[in-house]
Design a protein around this motif. Sequence first.
Motif, PDB file in Angstrom:
ATOM      1  N   VAL A  23       0.855  -1.191   0.000  1.00  0.00           N
ATOM      2  CA  VAL A  23       0.000   0.000   0.000  1.00  0.00           C
ATOM      3  C   VAL A  23       0.889   1.238   0.000  1.00  0.00           C
ATOM      4  O   VAL A  23       1.881   1.317   0.729  1.00  0.00           O
ATOM      5  N   GLN A  24       0.547   2.221  -0.821  1.00  0.00           N
ATOM      6  CA  GLN A  24       1.285   3.483  -0.899  1.00  0.00           C
ATOM      7  C   GLN A  24       0.541   4.523  -0.072  1.00  0.00           C
ATOM      8  O   GLN A  24      -0.665   4.702  -0.238  1.00  0.00           O
ATOM      9  N   VAL A  25       1.278   5.196   0.814  1.00  0.00           N
ATOM     10  CA  VAL A  25       0.682   6.205   1.688  1.00  0.00           C
ATOM     11  C   VAL A  25       1.318   7.543   1.371  1.00  0.00           C
ATOM     12  O   VAL A  25       2.548   7.664   1.322  1.00  0.00           O
ATOM     13  N   GLU A  26       0.474   8.551   1.163  1.00  0.00           N
ATOM     14  CA  GLU A  26       0.952   9.911   0.853  1.00  0.00           C
ATOM     15  C   GLU A  26       0.371  10.887   1.865  1.00  0.00           C
ATOM     16  O   GLU A  26      -0.829  10.839   2.151  1.00  0.00           O
ATOM     17  N   PRO A  27       1.198  11.799   2.383  1.00  0.00           N
ATOM     18  CA  PRO A  27       0.665  12.825   3.289  1.00  0.00           C
ATOM     19  C   PRO A  27      -0.125  13.868   2.503  1.00  0.00           C
ATOM     20  O   PRO A  27       0.259  14.245   1.399  1.00  0.00           O
ATOM     21  N   VAL A  28      -1.237  14.312   3.056  1.00  0.00           N
ATOM     22  CA  VAL A  28      -2.049  15.364   2.441  1.00  0.00           C
ATOM     23  C   VAL A  28      -1.880  16.653   3.237  1.00  0.00           C
ATOM     24  O   VAL A  28      -1.641  17.719   2.676  1.00  0.00           O
ATOM     25  N   PHE A  33       0.021  18.250  14.377  1.00  0.00           N
ATOM     26  CA  PHE A  33       0.097  16.883  14.870  1.00  0.00           C
ATOM     27  C   PHE A  33      -1.256  16.370  15.351  1.00  0.00           C
ATOM     28  O   PHE A  33      -1.539  15.185  15.261  1.00  0.00           O
ATOM     29  N   ALA A  34      -2.086  17.261  15.864  1.00  0.00           N
ATOM     30  CA  ALA A  34      -3.370  16.841  16.421  1.00  0.00           C
ATOM     31  C   ALA A  34      -4.328  16.324  15.348  1.00  0.00           C
ATOM     32  O   ALA A  34      -5.273  15.600  15.662  1.00  0.00           O
ATOM     33  N   ARG A  35      -4.080  16.677  14.079  1.00  0.00           N
ATOM     34  CA  ARG A  35      -4.960  16.206  13.002  1.00  0.00           C
ATOM     35  C   ARG A  35      -4.187  16.228  11.684  1.00  0.00           C
ATOM     36  O   ARG A  35      -4.060  17.264  11.041  1.00  0.00           O
ATOM     37  N   MET A  36      -3.678  15.060  11.299  1.00  0.00           N
ATOM     38  CA  MET A  36      -2.946  14.930  10.039  1.00  0.00           C
ATOM     39  C   MET A  36      -3.770  14.069   9.093  1.00  0.00           C
ATOM     40  O   MET A  36      -4.417  13.110   9.519  1.00  0.00           O
ATOM     41  N   ARG A  37      -3.753  14.424   7.807  1.00  0.00           N
ATOM     42  CA  ARG A  37      -4.508  13.665   6.801  1.00  0.00           C
ATOM     43  C   ARG A  37      -3.555  12.954   5.855  1.00  0.00           C
ATOM     44  O   ARG A  37      -2.553  13.524   5.410  1.00  0.00           O
ATOM     45  N   PHE A  38      -3.894  11.693   5.540  1.00  0.00           N
ATOM     46  CA  PHE A  38      -3.119  10.874   4.620  1.00  0.00           C
ATOM     47  C   PHE A  38      -4.051  10.201   3.626  1.00  0.00           C
ATOM     48  O   PHE A  38      -5.241  10.044   3.893  1.00  0.00           O
ATOM     49  N   ILE A  39      -3.489   9.774   2.493  1.00  0.00           N
ATOM     50  CA  ILE A  39      -4.224   8.982   1.509  1.00  0.00           C
ATOM     51  C   ILE A  39      -3.454   7.679   1.336  1.00  0.00           C
ATOM     52  O   ILE A  39      -2.238   7.687   1.123  1.00  0.00           O
ATOM     53  N   ALA A  40      -4.170   6.560   1.426  1.00  0.00           N
ATOM     54  CA  ALA A  40      -3.579   5.247   1.166  1.00  0.00           C
ATOM     55  C   ALA A  40      -4.128   4.762  -0.175  1.00  0.00           C
ATOM     56  O   ALA A  40      -5.331   4.877  -0.438  1.00  0.00           O
ATOM     57  N   ARG A  41      -3.237   4.236  -1.015  1.00  0.00           N
ATOM     58  CA  ARG A  41      -3.649   3.732  -2.330  1.00  0.00           C
ATOM     59  C   ARG A  41      -3.148   2.307  -2.509  1.00  0.00           C
ATOM     60  O   ARG A  41      -2.002   1.996  -2.182  1.00  0.00           O
ATOM     61  N   CYS A  42      -3.998   1.489  -3.077  1.00  0.00           N
ATOM     62  CA  CYS A  42      -3.612   0.131  -3.450  1.00  0.00           C
ATOM     63  C   CYS A  42      -3.263   0.163  -4.931  1.00  0.00           C
ATOM     64  O   CYS A  42      -4.118   0.489  -5.767  1.00  0.00           O
ATOM     65  N   PRO A  43      -2.007  -0.163  -5.302  1.00  0.00           N
ATOM     66  CA  PRO A  43      -1.598  -0.078  -6.709  1.00  0.00           C
ATOM     67  C   PRO A  43      -2.066  -1.264  -7.560  1.00  0.00           C
ATOM     68  O   PRO A  43      -1.765  -1.315  -8.741  1.00  0.00           O
ATOM     69  N   ASP A  44      -2.790  -2.221  -6.979  1.00  0.00           N
ATOM     70  CA  ASP A  44      -3.317  -3.364  -7.760  1.00  0.00           C
ATOM     71  C   ASP A  44      -4.216  -2.844  -8.879  1.00  0.00           C
ATOM     72  O   ASP A  44      -4.843  -1.789  -8.744  1.00  0.00           O
ATOM     73  N   PRO A  45      -4.337  -3.601  -9.983  1.00  0.00           N
ATOM     74  CA  PRO A  45      -5.326  -3.228 -11.009  1.00  0.00           C
ATOM     75  C   PRO A  45      -6.718  -3.218 -10.356  1.00  0.00           C
ATOM     76  O   PRO A  45      -7.070  -4.138  -9.624  1.00  0.00           O
ATOM     77  N   GLY A  46      -7.435  -2.155 -10.565  1.00  0.00           N
ATOM     78  CA  GLY A  46      -8.749  -2.015  -9.925  1.00  0.00           C
ATOM     79  C   GLY A  46      -8.606  -1.739  -8.437  1.00  0.00           C
ATOM     80  O   GLY A  46      -9.525  -2.009  -7.661  1.00  0.00           O
ATOM     81  N   GLY A  47      -7.447  -1.204  -8.014  1.00  0.00           N
ATOM     82  CA  GLY A  47      -7.167  -0.925  -6.595  1.00  0.00           C
ATOM     83  C   GLY A  47      -8.094   0.129  -6.023  1.00  0.00           C
ATOM     84  O   GLY A  47      -9.065   0.543  -6.659  1.00  0.00           O
TER      85      GLY A  47
END
Length: 192
Positions: A23-28, A33-47
């Motif tokens: 899984v690839q995780v990117e900071p948004v 520190f009290a509220r951080m947002r991230f996006i997790a992506r699955c690189p599988d086809p149709g992820g």
Amino acid sequence: MSDPQVELTVVSTRPAPACRAEVQVEPVDTRQFARMRFIARCPDPGGWRHDFVVRARVSAVVAVTAAPIKAGEVLGNEHLTLERRDVTIMNDAIGSPQDALGQTSRRSLRAGEVLRSSQLASPQMVKRGDQVLMVARYEGIEVSMAGEALDAGARGAVVRVRNSASGQVVRMRVAGAGTVEPVETPPGISRP
């Protein structure tokens, strides 16, 4: 701050589905520190893509007031102690009591408060009208003369000083109580 410890809590309304690849995780947004947002992506086809929030709690050993302190009071060892405290939202907590000794409090502080650099000020070492010693050193030679401070200043502040002998006004840096030194020092000159 010393001995920092970080606790992370992932806030999510639903679990992320399985993914065969890493899984690839990117900071948004990681500004607070009290509220951080991230996006997790699955690189599988149709992820998939999953947004989540992480809350961090940061604690560290910091300087804390051991007794009430009055505004303008000079801090000594008896005023400070070290304790582990939550410093998640403090960007200026003082970690070493040595950094606060000799400083003055800008306002009254209660016992048990985390000491912050924004609460402190350097005490005035020179007041307007004070007689000061103007000191310059060069290659082992020290020259000193009397002067009168035309401005007030804490250690390191640049103030105007009138040379008592010549009447000339020069800019000098406050070196200590009642002592000033040249602002610009040629190579080879050591400051007191």
